[in-house]
Design an enzyme around this catalytic site. Structure first.
Site, mmCIF file in Angstrom:
data_model
loop_
_atom_site.group_PDB
_atom_site.id
_atom_site.type_symbol
_atom_site.label_atom_id
_atom_site.label_comp_id
_atom_site.label_asym_id
_atom_site.label_seq_id
_atom_site.Cartn_x
_atom_site.Cartn_y
_atom_site.Cartn_z
ATOM 1 N N LYS A 166 0.837 -1.193 0.000
ATOM 2 C CA LYS A 166 0.000 0.000 0.000
ATOM 3 C C LYS A 166 0.876 1.250 0.000
ATOM 4 O O LYS A 166 1.891 1.309 0.724
ATOM 5 C CB LYS A 166 -0.890 0.005 1.241
ATOM 6 C CG LYS A 166 -1.930 -1.101 1.206
ATOM 7 C CD LYS A 166 -2.930 -0.866 0.102
ATOM 8 C CE LYS A 166 -3.797 -2.072 -0.160
ATOM 9 N NZ LYS A 166 -4.767 -1.867 -1.235
ATOM 10 N N ASP A 194 -0.150 0.221 -4.561
ATOM 11 C CA ASP A 194 -1.586 0.516 -4.646
ATOM 12 C C ASP A 194 -1.892 1.675 -3.700
ATOM 13 O O ASP A 194 -1.678 1.565 -2.496
ATOM 14 C CB ASP A 194 -2.352 -0.748 -4.210
ATOM 15 C CG ASP A 194 -3.863 -0.582 -4.288
ATOM 16 O OD1 ASP A 194 -4.333 0.487 -4.711
ATOM 17 O OD2 ASP A 194 -4.567 -1.550 -3.926
ATOM 18 N N GLU A 220 -1.392 0.853 -8.846
ATOM 19 C CA GLU A 220 -2.823 0.546 -8.821
ATOM 20 C C GLU A 220 -3.614 1.694 -8.217
ATOM 21 O O GLU A 220 -3.213 2.260 -7.184
ATOM 22 C CB GLU A 220 -3.003 -0.735 -8.002
ATOM 23 C CG GLU A 220 -4.429 -1.189 -7.820
ATOM 24 C CD GLU A 220 -4.478 -2.598 -7.214
ATOM 25 O OE1 GLU A 220 -3.616 -3.449 -7.551
ATOM 26 O OE2 GLU A 220 -5.377 -2.862 -6.398
ATOM 27 N N GLU A 246 -11.005 -1.865 -9.631
ATOM 28 C CA GLU A 246 -11.696 -2.572 -8.546
ATOM 29 C C GLU A 246 -12.949 -1.820 -8.094
ATOM 30 O O GLU A 246 -13.786 -2.387 -7.396
ATOM 31 C CB GLU A 246 -10.750 -2.864 -7.375
ATOM 32 C CG GLU A 246 -10.384 -1.677 -6.536
ATOM 33 C CD GLU A 246 -9.378 -2.028 -5.441
ATOM 34 O OE1 GLU A 246 -8.208 -2.296 -5.784
ATOM 35 O OE2 GLU A 246 -9.758 -2.041 -4.267
ATOM 36 N N ASP A 269 -13.265 -6.676 -9.810
ATOM 37 C CA ASP A 269 -13.519 -7.616 -8.725
ATOM 38 C C ASP A 269 -14.732 -8.425 -9.159
ATOM 39 O O ASP A 269 -15.831 -7.870 -9.288
ATOM 40 C CB ASP A 269 -13.789 -6.905 -7.390
ATOM 41 C CG ASP A 269 -13.796 -7.912 -6.254
ATOM 42 O OD1 ASP A 269 -14.574 -8.887 -6.363
ATOM 43 O OD2 ASP A 269 -13.033 -7.755 -5.293
ATOM 44 N N HIS A 296 -9.208 -8.198 -9.162
ATOM 45 C CA HIS A 296 -9.038 -7.827 -7.757
ATOM 46 C C HIS A 296 -9.738 -8.883 -6.905
ATOM 47 O O HIS A 296 -10.811 -9.368 -7.275
ATOM 48 C CB HIS A 296 -9.687 -6.463 -7.531
ATOM 49 C CG HIS A 296 -9.802 -6.049 -6.092
ATOM 50 N ND1 HIS A 296 -10.944 -6.241 -5.340
ATOM 51 C CD2 HIS A 296 -8.905 -5.470 -5.261
ATOM 52 C CE1 HIS A 296 -10.759 -5.776 -4.113
ATOM 53 N NE2 HIS A 296 -9.517 -5.311 -4.032
HETATM 54 MG MG MG Z 1 -6.423 -2.227 -4.805
#
Ligand code: MG
Length: 386
Positions: A166, A194, A220, A246, A269, A296
């Site tokens: 992250k 991300d 991302e 996502e 997703d 995702h």
């Molecule tokens: Mg993500």
């Protein structure tokens, strides 16, 4: 044979330690799973991605549309759900509720026909996928990357060769954390970042340029998903591939993302963007436009198995003798629901996971475990486990 019964379960697991990312902090994992049973007694499981109790209400709303339908005709059922909701829910949680039902129907269909979902999708182009570890969330506001070393060692020892961390804590902190993790996992490992749309175009551009030297597999959700054109602009300003999707829904949403040349990699997703029925269509769009698709995932092993079957069916374009491994997101944060709810458990060997060759999704739910985690069943609160 018709669909006779649809049951919803809101499951909750309290975490031993909360963690955070650019948007909020997690202290529990909550998910809504659905069981669809046919008149012959066979059943399938699905799950949705989104706030569990809203998902549950959505499934309750969709129930009368789906009950009485033929579970082998997943496209017909999908269309009936879509037509009844399109005026007010083309995107968002109700689409995730539809996705959960659709996935359960695919699982049921596979069990009825005694075929794996990958075969129903058209067959497996590959029998194994390469999971990448999603982890490296933040544990401590004073020392966010406190657990990075411990986590990196664990994932490497488990055989992971690709990792996603992250970012989104601020450019200076992000650059420091990316450098730290690249040092910990070594130059051979894949590393993705991300930000969960934490940045403006200007900030995302600055961060991209500052971390390009760390060989980043993709950036991302750098920017808010609404800004299709800013994604396109960012793509021209960095050598890092841009990923997103996502928070996108259906073939119509992904068509917009693709037409705007917003991303190099789309990440639907499947438990939110329309289920497996719609994922097949989104996959066709990606293929027709030469865009990579790496779904995702975030949830239980039901969702992970959905991704396994789907990824095994993605066509390799361009064709070549030496194909790179196809990646699958595999969340490694604490989640008892992912670990305990279904059987058999997911096994990783030499950094790869086999696509199950069993009917449906190839898993079943342990009803005792289900009961233990169930907070609400069919809309009724059963326990106050939290
Ligand atoms: Mg993500």
């Amino acid at each position: 044979m018709v669909i006779e019964k649809i049951e919803t379960f809101v499951l909750k697991d309290k975490l031993s330690q909360s963690f955070f990312f650019s948007q909020w902090e997690y202290a529990e994992r909550a998910i809504c799973v659905v069981k669809v049973t046919a008149s012959n007694g066979q059943y399938g499981w699905g799950e949705g991605y989104g706030p569990a109790e809203i998902l549950e209400s959505g499934i309750e709303f969709l129930k009368p549309i789906v009950i009485g339908e033929n579970p082998l005709e997943n496209e017909v059922v999908w269309n009936k759900m879509y037509r009844k909701t399109a005026d007010f829910a083309r995107r968002g949680v109700l689409m995730a509720s539809m996705s959960a039902i659709d996935i359960a129907i695919w699982d049921l269909k596979g069990k009825v026909l005694n075929l794996p979902v990958s075969t129903l999708l058209g067959g497996s182009h590959r029998n194994q996928v390469q999971p990448y570890a999603t982890g490296f969330y933040y544990m401590d506001h004073d020392n966010p990357a406190r657990d990075f070393e411990k986590e990196a060692k664990l994932y490497l020892s488990q055989g992971f060769k690709a990792f996603k961390m992250k970012v989104g804590l601020g450019i200076e902190a992000d650059v420091k954390n990316v450098k730290l993790l690249r040092d910990l996992i070594g130059p051979e490992s894949k590393l993705m970042v991300d930000s969960n749309h934490a940045y403006t175009l200007r900030e995302a551009t600055e961060l991209s340029r500052k971390i390009e030297k760390y060989d980043i597999g993709w950036f991302e959700e750098p920017i808010s998903p609404e800004f299709y054109d800013q994604y396109s602009e960012l793509k021209t300003k960095t050598t890092i591939p841009i990923a997103g999707g996502e928070c996108e829904y259906t073939r119509f949403g992904f068509n917009q993302l693709i037409k705007n040349k917003s991303v190099d990699i789309i990440q639907p997703d499947i438990c939110a963007s329309g289920g497996l029925t719609e994922a097949k269509r989104i996959g066709a769009l990606a293929s027709a436009n030469g865009i990579d698709i790496i779904p995702h995932t975030w949830g239980t092993a039901i969702g992970i198995h959905v991704a396994l079957h789907f990824i095994s069916n993605i066509e390799s374009i361009p064709g070549r003798m030496y194909q790179p491994n196809f990646l699958m997101e595999y969340d490694q944060t604490e989640n008892g629901l992912r670990e305990n709810l279904t059987f058999p458990s997911i096994e990783m060997k030499d950094g790869m996971i086999d696509v199950p060759n069993r009917p449906g999704l190839g898993i079943d739910v342990d009803e005792e475990v289900l009961e233990r985690y169930t907070y609400k069943k069919n809309g009724i609160v059963l326990s106050s486990i939290l």
